[in-house]
Design an enzyme around this catalytic site. Structure first.
Site, PDB file in Angstrom:
ATOM      1  N   HIS A 208      -8.597 -32.460  10.665  1.00 29.82           N
ATOM      2  CA  HIS A 208      -8.465 -31.143  10.377  1.00 29.82           C
ATOM      3  C   HIS A 208      -8.590 -29.791  11.411  1.00 29.82           C
ATOM      4  O   HIS A 208      -9.291 -29.743  10.514  1.00 29.82           O
ATOM      5  CB  HIS A 208      -8.341 -31.342   8.997  1.00 29.82           C
ATOM      6  CG  HIS A 208      -7.370 -32.560   7.561  1.00 29.82           C
ATOM      7  ND1 HIS A 208      -6.628 -32.087   7.187  1.00 29.82           N
ATOM      8  CD2 HIS A 208      -8.076 -33.558   7.576  1.00 29.82           C
ATOM      9  CE1 HIS A 208      -6.006 -32.770   6.830  1.00 29.82           C
ATOM     10  NE2 HIS A 208      -7.181 -34.141   6.645  1.00 29.82           N
ATOM     11  N   ASN A 232      -2.439 -36.624  14.118  1.00 34.79           N
ATOM     12  CA  ASN A 232      -2.309 -35.777  12.250  1.00 34.79           C
ATOM     13  C   ASN A 232      -2.504 -34.657  12.318  1.00 34.79           C
ATOM     14  O   ASN A 232      -4.246 -34.913  11.924  1.00 34.79           O
ATOM     15  CB  ASN A 232      -2.072 -36.382  11.241  1.00 34.79           C
ATOM     16  CG  ASN A 232      -0.798 -36.996  10.998  1.00 34.79           C
ATOM     17  OD1 ASN A 232      -1.283 -39.069  11.080  1.00 34.79           O
ATOM     18  ND2 ASN A 232       0.367 -37.391  11.907  1.00 34.79           N
ATOM     19  N   ARG A 240      -0.679 -28.016  29.717  1.00 35.25           N
ATOM     20  CA  ARG A 240      -1.948 -26.798  29.788  1.00 35.25           C
ATOM     21  C   ARG A 240      -3.094 -26.148  29.039  1.00 35.25           C
ATOM     22  O   ARG A 240      -4.670 -26.722  29.057  1.00 35.25           O
ATOM     23  CB  ARG A 240      -1.926 -24.699  30.343  1.00 35.25           C
ATOM     24  CG  ARG A 240      -0.691 -25.537  31.796  1.00 35.25           C
ATOM     25  CD  ARG A 240      -0.327 -23.834  31.648  1.00 35.25           C
ATOM     26  NE  ARG A 240       0.217 -22.791  30.366  1.00 35.25           N
ATOM     27  CZ  ARG A 240       2.364 -23.062  31.098  1.00 35.25           C
ATOM     28  NH1 ARG A 240       2.752 -23.756  32.402  1.00 35.25           N
ATOM     29  NH2 ARG A 240       2.493 -22.550  30.115  1.00 35.25           N
ATOM     30  N   GLY A 262       5.073 -45.969   9.559  1.00 29.16           N
ATOM     31  CA  GLY A 262       6.127 -45.242   9.983  1.00 29.16           C
ATOM     32  C   GLY A 262       7.047 -43.869   9.543  1.00 29.16           C
ATOM     33  O   GLY A 262       7.857 -43.319  10.546  1.00 29.16           O
ATOM     34  N   ASP A 287      -5.202 -43.950   4.177  1.00 24.38           N
ATOM     35  CA  ASP A 287      -5.286 -42.292   3.540  1.00 24.38           C
ATOM     36  C   ASP A 287      -4.051 -42.209   2.944  1.00 24.38           C
ATOM     37  O   ASP A 287      -3.595 -41.618   2.248  1.00 24.38           O
ATOM     38  CB  ASP A 287      -4.707 -41.586   4.644  1.00 24.38           C
ATOM     39  CG  ASP A 287      -4.226 -40.090   4.485  1.00 24.38           C
ATOM     40  OD1 ASP A 287      -5.703 -39.606   4.110  1.00 24.38           O
ATOM     41  OD2 ASP A 287      -4.094 -39.391   5.440  1.00 24.38           O
ATOM     42  N   GLY A 323      -1.605 -37.726   2.416  1.00 28.12           N
ATOM     43  CA  GLY A 323      -1.315 -39.191   2.366  1.00 28.12           C
ATOM     44  C   GLY A 323      -0.375 -39.874   2.781  1.00 28.12           C
ATOM     45  O   GLY A 323       0.804 -39.289   3.012  1.00 28.12           O
TER      46      GLY A 323
END
Length: 400
Positions: A208, A232, A240, A262, A287, A323
Site C-alpha cells: 500500500h 496491487n 522511466r 484471476g 488476502d 480483499g
C-alpha cells in the site's frame, strides 16, 4: 458454534484422529517432496508427526491416483466463513480458521485492517491468545501505516504515518506473536520502523505504497523482506520511473506475495513475477475476507462496507477491490492448471516459502520426517479430497 444460513462449508467437519495409537501409511500417491516428486510414494504418520519408516503394525490407506502435498501456509488472511479476524469474537475467528482448514490451509497468520490504535492494540491481545493456543501462527498488521494514495480498502481517516513508537505499541500488544507489519516505507518514520521491526524479529512488508524505486531499495536495505500483494496497491511499472515493483522483484532478499485468484492479477503478471523472482521467492496468499468459503452478499471490512458479487469483493463506496474470497486450494489448482506452473513450484509458493518466512520450516512446509503431519490430498485433477493437520483428519478422503 452455529454457522449462519448460506454458508457453503460444513461447520460439522471436525478433526478426527488419523491413527489413534496405530501409525498410518498413506501409500500409492504422487508425493511432492523438497527433492522432487515420487510417483508411487508414501507418507508415514505416527501421532502428530511424519515418521521416516513404517512399523509393522501400521494401517495402510491406498491413495493411488492422488497427490499428497504439504499443508498450505497462508501469511495474509483477513477471515472466512462469514467471520472477520479484525472484528469478530474469538469464536468467529475460530470459525474463519476452520473454514480455511477445510480448504487445505493448516498454518494461518491472521491479518487485521486499518483501525485506530486503541482498537488495534486490543485486537492484538485477543489474537495473541489464539496464537498462544496454537490456532494461528501469528498476527499481520496491514495498516494503519500505509499511503493514502494507495489505500485500497482501508479507511483513509484512520491512516497514520509509521511512527516507530506506534509500530512498537502494536508489536508489544501482540506479546511476541506479531508476524508481519505492512508499511508504506516512504512515509515519515518508515525506514526507522523497518529497522525496529527487523530488530524485533518481525517481518517488515512493503505495501500500500507510493514509493519510488530508490525509496524501495532504501527500505529493503533497512530490513524489509516481503512485498505485500505485489502489483496491487502500488505504482505500476514505468519505463522511466520503475517504481517499487522492479525493486522488489530484482532483490533476492525479498519474497513477493501474489493473490492468484484471476481477479487481482493477469496471468502474464504472475508469470513475470515467477520469471524474475524465481519460485523460491514467491508466496501465494489469499488476502481473504469474511466471504471466503461463505458466499456473495454484504460484509464489513473494518469500518467499510463491501459487496461480494460472483465471488469478487469490492467496496460499496468507490468500487475498489476489497480483499478476496480466495482459498488456497483454488490458488493451487489455478497455478498448475491455468498458469501451468510445475507442481513443485506451486508447492513452494503455497507451503515451503511462507513457512520459511515465518521461521517455521523446521515444523511445517514440507513432507519430511519429524515435521508436523500437515498435508493435503488432491485428486488427479487437483481438486481437494483430504486435509490432515497435526495427524488428525480435518477432511478424511472418501475412497473406493
Amino acid at each position: 458454534m452455529a454457522i449462519p444460513p448460506g454458508a457453503r462449508d460444513s461447520a460439522t467437519t471436525h478433526p478426527r484422529p488419523a491413527t489413534g495409537t496405530v501409525p498410518l501409511v498413506l501409500s500409492g500417491a504422487r508425493v511432492v517432496l523438497p527433492t522432487g516428486t515420487l510417483d508411487e510414494g508414501h507418507v508415514v504418520v505416527d501421532g502428530t508427526r511424519i515418521a521416516g519408516t513404517a512399523p509393522e503394525n501400521a494401517r495402510r490407506v491406498d491413495l493411488t491416483g492422488h497427490w499428497i502435498v504439504p499443508g498450505f501456509v497462508d501469511i495474509h488472511n483477513h477471515g472466512g466463513g462469514g467471520a472477520s479476524f479484525t472484528s469478530g469474537t474469538p469464536e468467529d475467528v475460530l470459525r474463519g480458521i476452520h473454514t480455511h482448514r477445510l480448504h487445505g490451509t493448516t498454518t494461518l497468520v491472521a491479518s487485521t485492517v486499518t483501525g485506530d490504535m486503541d482498537f488495534l492494540t486490543h485486537r492484538a491481545g485477543l489474537l495473541a491468545e489464539l496464537a498462544e493456543q496454537g490456532d494461528i501462527a501469528g498476527i499481520h498488521f496491514e495498516g494503519p501505516f500505509i499511503s493514502p494514495c494507495r489505500k485500497g480498502a482501508h479507511s483513509e481517516e484512520l491512516l497514520r504515518d509509521p511512527n516507530p513508537a506506534d509500530v512498537r505499541k502494536l508489536v508489544d500488544a501482540a506479546r511476541g506473536h506479531a508476524a508481519m507489519v505492512t508499511l508504506a516505507t516512504e512515509l515519515p518514520g518508515g525506514i526507522d520502523s523497518v529497522r525496529l521491526l527487523a530488530e524485533h524479529g518481525v517481518i517488515a512488508a512493503i505495501g500500500h505504497t507510493d514509493a519510488s524505486y530508490e525509496q524501495t531499495l532504501e527500505a529493503i536495505d533497512a530490513g524489509a523482506t516481503v512485498a505485500t500483494h505485489l502489483f496491487n496497491a502500488m505504482p505500476p511499472l514505468g519505463h522511466r520511473e520503475p517504481g517499487p515493483i522492479v525493486a522488489l522483484l530484482e532483490d533476492e532478499r525479498v519474497t513477493v506475495e501474489l493473490i492468484n485468484d484471476g481477479t487481482h492479477l493477469h496471468p502474464a503478471s504472475l508469470e513475470l513475477a515467477f520469471r524474475h523472482a524465481g519460485a523460491d521467492r514467491v508466496a501465494f496468499i489469499t488476502d481473504a475476507m469474511d466471504a471466503a468459503g461463505f458466499g456473495d452478499g454484504r460484509y464489513m471490512l473494518g469500518p467499510l462496507e463491501v459487496e461480494v458479487a460472483d465471488g469478487v469483493a469490492r467496496l460499496v463506496e468507490g468500487g475498489s477491490i476489497a480483499g478476496s474470497t480466495l482459498t488456497l486450494d483454488r490458488a493451487f489448482k489455478r497455478a498448475v492448471t491455468i498458469d501451468r506452473l510445475p507442481v513443485g513450484d506451486a508447492v513452494a509458493a503455497l507451503s515451503a516459502n511462507p513457512a520459511k518466512l515465518l521461521g517455521r520450516y523446521d515444523r511445517v512446509g514440507s513432507l519430511e520426517p519429524g515435521k508436523d503431519a500437515d498435508l493435503v490430498v488432491l485428486d488427479a485433477g487437483f481438486d481437494l479430497k483430504g486435509v490432515m493437520r497435526r495427524g488428525e483428519w480435518v477432511i478424511e478422503p472418501q475412497l473406493g
